[in-house]
Write a protein that holds these residues in place. Sequence first.
Motif, PDB file in Angstrom:
ATOM      1  N   SER A   1      -2.511   8.398  -4.427  1.00 22.81           N
ATOM      2  CA  SER A   1      -3.886   8.598  -4.896  1.00 22.81           C
ATOM      3  C   SER A   1      -4.830   8.681  -3.702  1.00 22.81           C
ATOM      4  CB  SER A   1      -4.291   7.483  -5.863  1.00 22.81           C
ATOM      5  OG  SER A   1      -4.132   6.198  -5.262  1.00 22.81           O
ATOM      6  N   VAL A   2      -5.049   7.556  -3.021  1.00 23.82           N
ATOM      7  CA  VAL A   2      -5.967   7.559  -1.870  1.00 23.82           C
ATOM      8  C   VAL A   2      -5.228   7.504  -0.542  1.00 23.82           C
ATOM      9  CG1 VAL A   2      -7.845   6.531  -3.191  1.00 23.82           C
ATOM     10  CG2 VAL A   2      -6.237   5.040  -1.988  1.00 23.82           C
ATOM     11  N   GLY A   3      -3.888   7.320  -0.577  1.00 28.41           N
ATOM     12  CA  GLY A   3      -3.112   7.231   0.648  1.00 28.41           C
ATOM     13  C   GLY A   3      -3.140   5.835   1.240  1.00 28.41           C
ATOM     14  N   ILE A   4      -2.207   5.570   2.144  1.00 32.72           N
ATOM     15  CA  ILE A   4      -2.132   4.244   2.763  1.00 32.72           C
ATOM     16  C   ILE A   4      -3.414   3.936   3.529  1.00 32.72           C
ATOM     17  CG2 ILE A   4      -0.972   2.886   4.564  1.00 32.72           C
ATOM     18  CD1 ILE A   4       1.653   4.124   3.700  1.00 32.72           C
TER      19      ILE A   4
ATOM     20  N   LEU B   1       0.808  -1.215   0.000  1.00 33.20           N
ATOM     21  CA  LEU B   1       0.000   0.000   0.000  1.00 33.20           C
ATOM     22  C   LEU B   1       0.840   1.264   0.000  1.00 33.20           C
ATOM     23  CD1 LEU B   1      -2.786  -1.040   2.539  1.00 33.20           C
ATOM     24  CD2 LEU B   1      -2.852  -1.157   0.038  1.00 33.20           C
ATOM     25  N   ASP B   2       2.154   1.130   0.221  1.00 30.50           N
ATOM     26  CA  ASP B   2       3.006   2.319   0.179  1.00 30.50           C
ATOM     27  C   ASP B   2       3.504   2.625  -1.229  1.00 30.50           C
ATOM     28  OD1 ASP B   2       4.906   0.320  -0.193  1.00 30.50           O
ATOM     29  OD2 ASP B   2       6.305   1.100   1.297  1.00 30.50           O
ATOM     30  N   MET B   3       3.116   1.815  -2.224  1.00 28.18           N
ATOM     31  CA  MET B   3       3.500   2.086  -3.597  1.00 28.18           C
ATOM     32  C   MET B   3       2.759   3.330  -4.088  1.00 28.18           C
ATOM     33  SD  MET B   3       3.559  -1.908  -4.802  1.00 28.18           S
ATOM     34  CE  MET B   3       3.550  -1.611  -6.565  1.00 28.18           C
ATOM     35  N   ALA B   4       3.380   4.065  -5.002  1.00 33.31           N
ATOM     36  CA  ALA B   4       2.820   5.349  -5.422  1.00 33.31           C
ATOM     37  C   ALA B   4       1.415   5.217  -5.993  1.00 33.31           C
ATOM     38  CB  ALA B   4       3.739   6.005  -6.451  1.00 33.31           C
TER      39      ALA B   4
ATOM     40  N   ASP C   1      -5.020   2.980  11.915  1.00 33.05           N
ATOM     41  CA  ASP C   1      -5.919   4.004  12.439  1.00 33.05           C
ATOM     42  C   ASP C   1      -7.085   4.248  11.495  1.00 33.05           C
ATOM     43  OD1 ASP C   1      -4.100   4.132  14.477  1.00 33.05           O
ATOM     44  OD2 ASP C   1      -3.297   6.101  13.956  1.00 33.05           O
ATOM     45  N   ALA C   2      -6.824   4.201  10.187  1.00 34.89           N
ATOM     46  CA  ALA C   2      -7.907   4.390   9.222  1.00 34.89           C
ATOM     47  C   ALA C   2      -8.921   3.258   9.296  1.00 34.89           C
ATOM     48  CB  ALA C   2      -7.335   4.498   7.810  1.00 34.89           C
ATOM     49  N   ILE C   3      -8.429   2.028   9.500  1.00 30.79           N
ATOM     50  CA  ILE C   3      -9.348   0.886   9.615  1.00 30.79           C
ATOM     51  C   ILE C   3     -10.187   1.002  10.887  1.00 30.79           C
ATOM     52  CG2 ILE C   3      -9.484  -1.621   9.890  1.00 30.79           C
ATOM     53  CD1 ILE C   3      -6.865  -1.775   8.235  1.00 30.79           C
TER      54      ILE C   3
END
Length: 502
Positions: free
Chosen positions: A267-270, A259-262, A311-313
């Motif tokens: 785009s939507v962030g990690i 998920l750290d790939m550009a 934290d997002a989850i």
Amino acid sequence: MTPDRSAAHADDLSRLANGVLWPGFFGAELPDWLAAELRGGLAGVVYFAQNLSPHLDRLSAAIHDANPRALIGIDEEGGSVTRLEGLTGSTVPGAAQLGALDDSAATRATGAELARRVREAGGDVLIGPVADVNTDPRNPVIGVRAFGAQTGLVSRHAAAEIEGIQGSGVAACVKHFPGHGDTAVDSHHGLPRIAGDPADFDRVHVEPFRAAIAAGALSVMTAHIVVPAWGEAPATLNPRVLGMLRAEGFDGVIVTDALDMAAIRESVGIGGGAVGALAAGADLLCIGNPTNPGDAAAVDQDQRDFHAAKDAIVEALADGTLSVQRVAEAGARAARLADLLAAERAGVDAVPPADMRDIVRRSLTVRGDLGAATGGLAVLDARRRATLAVDSAAPYVVDALAAGSWSRRVDVERAGAAEIAGAVDEARSAASASGSRIAVLVDRIDTDEAQRRFVAAVADAAPGAVVVNVGLPGADVALPVVDVRASSRIAAELAREMLVRA
């Protein structure tokens, strides 16, 4: 809600989130923060080069002590991509070598040897094989990591390698669904889009994943690519694309690419990627390698990236954006995989190492007349700069090919005519002084005009030179070529054996 219930609820959400996360981390010892998360139900970790040491088995044991169900993933493809031999170069065949040889038994044996090494290091999941069909010769991220450009060939060998991997309590994680082979953009740096007829894409690129599922693959890794006919979201975040896997009967673990790939981070962030991937149907979220930002990486980049996802989850679970049932289902799949591997290992004895040299030797091919062997090699290294996926410029390839003799790296894309002429003159002098010949090391001679021009310049000045190509075979050039199809130590050693007197 009372304070006690509120705290219990927060703990429950934290454990739910942990159960689907697969982070990288800094260091060759288990950090305190990571040990605490493992005790809190973290699904596992992914090893990268910075985690390796002679005591890797101790690190794995510490991780499993903190959480016996932790899944340790290792990106160990063989050939150009290795973690376990990252400092010295792989001694296992790569996919392009196996595809060129087209011997399913050799591919199965290679899978078994890769799995043996992963298991010996304490790993649980081998992140491979690559089931991408490399139909675009310009592909900057797949290339020799694929078995080839034909669907049947890739399907056959992906299935064989999975069978070899999964015979000793190690899970294969076949990648990158629905297929990353028809791209000219590296998803580490951007978001590839694949146009064209979706029926053709399905027939050419999805078919090897059907073969992988039929072979019993326990996990599948997604690709950060957009197929517009199936929606504008990257496959990793696209419920229609991930639903295709379930429609094929796959009930194993769907793993995201990092998920750290550009393609995701920019785009939507990690965090957005983590929530979106779970909502789309992914089960295990590979967060990525905290060293990827290079000099821009913070000292706690591993924790920052981890908490961006976690934290997002937790927030999405708390506000209902993500269903508890969906995340619990995802975590349960990862836990079941851990239990399955533990049970399989209990009944499988350790296997002895296998010698891979004969397989690699048989995969090497020659174009043109190599002439008589000489006393050594003076190496001009014209390979591309390294990428996040493949260390194209790995020094161990030059070390093995030159064996201590003269070598020089030339950035042929940037070098002017005078610099190139000077490098060739130096190589001629070095070769003459030592009774050697010049070897030009290339990796993109099939598509890179700068590398072809460099070979032509060497041929004009030193017609007795030879080309060692660690990339895919391609255009004919004015010098004989040894096609080895991998930036690996074993391939370079065997190429040298063909060119140098014993």
